[in-house]
Design a protein around this motif. Structure first.
Motif, PDB file in Angstrom:
ATOM      1  N   GLN A  48       0.835  -1.200   0.000  1.00 54.05           N
ATOM      2  CA  GLN A  48       0.000   0.000   0.000  1.00 54.05           C
ATOM      3  C   GLN A  48       0.872   1.253   0.000  1.00 54.05           C
ATOM      4  OE1 GLN A  48      -2.385   0.813   3.512  1.00 54.05           O
ATOM      5  NE2 GLN A  48      -4.076   1.455   2.195  1.00 54.05           N
ATOM      6  N   ARG A  49       1.943   1.269   0.805  1.00 53.72           N
ATOM      7  CA  ARG A  49       2.858   2.415   0.827  1.00 53.72           C
ATOM      8  C   ARG A  49       3.467   2.633  -0.554  1.00 53.72           C
ATOM      9  NH1 ARG A  49       4.540   0.319   5.903  1.00 53.72           N
ATOM     10  NH2 ARG A  49       6.315  -0.705   4.905  1.00 53.72           N
ATOM     11  N   GLU A  50       3.886   1.549  -1.207  1.00 55.84           N
ATOM     12  CA  GLU A  50       4.471   1.666  -2.549  1.00 55.84           C
ATOM     13  C   GLU A  50       3.459   2.216  -3.545  1.00 55.84           C
ATOM     14  OE1 GLU A  50       5.957  -2.241  -3.400  1.00 55.84           O
ATOM     15  OE2 GLU A  50       7.659  -2.032  -2.022  1.00 55.84           O
ATOM     16  N   GLN A  51       2.224   1.747  -3.466  1.00 58.85           N
ATOM     17  CA  GLN A  51       1.184   2.238  -4.373  1.00 58.85           C
ATOM     18  C   GLN A  51       0.922   3.724  -4.146  1.00 58.85           C
ATOM     19  OE1 GLN A  51      -2.017  -0.453  -3.463  1.00 58.85           O
ATOM     20  NE2 GLN A  51      -1.409  -1.903  -5.057  1.00 58.85           N
ATOM     21  N   ILE A  52       0.909   4.137  -2.888  1.00 64.40           N
ATOM     22  CA  ILE A  52       0.680   5.556  -2.584  1.00 64.40           C
ATOM     23  C   ILE A  52       1.840   6.392  -3.113  1.00 64.40           C
ATOM     24  CG2 ILE A  52       0.556   7.224  -0.688  1.00 64.40           C
ATOM     25  CD1 ILE A  52      -1.146   5.127   0.819  1.00 64.40           C
ATOM     26  N   GLN A  53       3.077   5.900  -2.950  1.00 66.70           N
ATOM     27  CA  GLN A  53       4.244   6.628  -3.469  1.00 66.70           C
ATOM     28  C   GLN A  53       4.169   6.763  -4.993  1.00 66.70           C
ATOM     29  OE1 GLN A  53       5.219   8.127  -0.518  1.00 66.70           O
ATOM     30  NE2 GLN A  53       7.045   8.265  -1.759  1.00 66.70           N
ATOM     31  N   LYS A  54       3.773   5.694  -5.674  1.00 71.76           N
ATOM     32  CA  LYS A  54       3.633   5.750  -7.136  1.00 71.76           C
ATOM     33  C   LYS A  54       2.551   6.748  -7.535  1.00 71.76           C
ATOM     34  CE  LYS A  54       5.235   1.116  -8.244  1.00 71.76           C
ATOM     35  NZ  LYS A  54       4.863  -0.218  -8.762  1.00 71.76           N
ATOM     36  N   LEU A  55       1.455   6.740  -6.806  1.00 70.13           N
ATOM     37  CA  LEU A  55       0.367   7.675  -7.100  1.00 70.13           C
ATOM     38  C   LEU A  55       0.820   9.105  -6.894  1.00 70.13           C
ATOM     39  CD1 LEU A  55      -2.564   8.263  -7.843  1.00 70.13           C
ATOM     40  CD2 LEU A  55      -3.154   7.893  -5.435  1.00 70.13           C
ATOM     41  N   LYS A  56       1.549   9.366  -5.806  1.00 72.42           N
ATOM     42  CA  LYS A  56       2.064  10.714  -5.556  1.00 72.42           C
ATOM     43  C   LYS A  56       2.994  11.146  -6.680  1.00 72.42           C
ATOM     44  CE  LYS A  56       1.991  10.803  -0.495  1.00 72.42           C
ATOM     45  NZ  LYS A  56       2.858  10.846   0.708  1.00 72.42           N
ATOM     46  N   GLY A  57       3.876  10.249  -7.105  1.00 72.08           N
ATOM     47  CA  GLY A  57       4.785  10.569  -8.206  1.00 72.08           C
ATOM     48  C   GLY A  57       4.030  10.897  -9.481  1.00 72.08           C
ATOM     49  N   HIS A  58       3.007  10.095  -9.765  1.00 69.06           N
ATOM     50  CA  HIS A  58       2.195  10.343 -10.963  1.00 69.06           C
ATOM     51  C   HIS A  58       1.496  11.693 -10.869  1.00 69.06           C
ATOM     52  CE1 HIS A  58      -0.471   9.606 -14.319  1.00 69.06           C
ATOM     53  NE2 HIS A  58      -1.493   9.896 -13.540  1.00 69.06           N
ATOM     54  N   LEU A  59       0.970  12.016  -9.685  1.00 70.97           N
ATOM     55  CA  LEU A  59       0.284  13.297  -9.514  1.00 70.97           C
ATOM     56  C   LEU A  59       1.254  14.470  -9.654  1.00 70.97           C
ATOM     57  CD1 LEU A  59      -2.186  12.398  -6.634  1.00 70.97           C
ATOM     58  CD2 LEU A  59      -2.734  12.797  -9.040  1.00 70.97           C
TER      59      LEU A  59
END
Length: 96
Positions: A48-59
Motif C-alpha cells: 500500500q505504501r508503494e502504491q501511494i508513493q507511485k500515485l504521488k509521483g504520478h500526480l
C-alpha cells in the motif's frame, strides 16, 4: 486498515479462528501462525505504501505537465496582447 484480532479469535491462532483457514502455517496456530499473520499484514502495508508513493509521483508529474501547459498558454496570451498593441499603434499612425 488491517486488524490483528477478530471477534472469533486472533489471526494466525489456528484453523477456524479469525475467519477460517489461511494456509498450513496459520492453520497450525501458535507463535508461527501469529508470526506469519504479522508478516502478511506487513507485506500488504508495504504494498500500500508503494502504491501511494507511485500515485504521488504520478500526480506530481501531472501537476508539472499542467503547469507547463499553463505557462505556454500564458506566453501565447502575452504574444497576442503584444500583437494587438502593435496593431493599435499602426492604426494610430495611419489614422493621423
Amino acid at each position: 486498515m488491517y486488524s490483528s484480532t477478530r471477534s472469533n479469535g486472533e489471526w494466525g491462532s489456528g484453523s477456524g479462528k479469525g475467519g477460517g483457514s489461511g494456509g498450513s502455517v496459520r492453520d497450525a496456530g501458535g507463535s508461527f501462525g501469529k508470526m506469519e499473520s504479522a508478516r502478511e499484514e506487513e507485506y500488504f502495508r508495504k504494498q500500500q505504501r508503494e502504491q501511494i508513493q507511485k500515485l504521488k509521483g504520478h500526480l506530481h508529474d501531472e501537476i508539472s505537465h499542467h503547469e507547463e501547459l499553463v505557462k505556454k498558454l500564458q506566453d501565447e496570451i502575452q504574444r497576442h496582447k503584444q500583437k494587438i498593441t502593435e496593431l493599435n499603434t499602426e492604426q494610430d499612425k495611419v489614422g493621423k
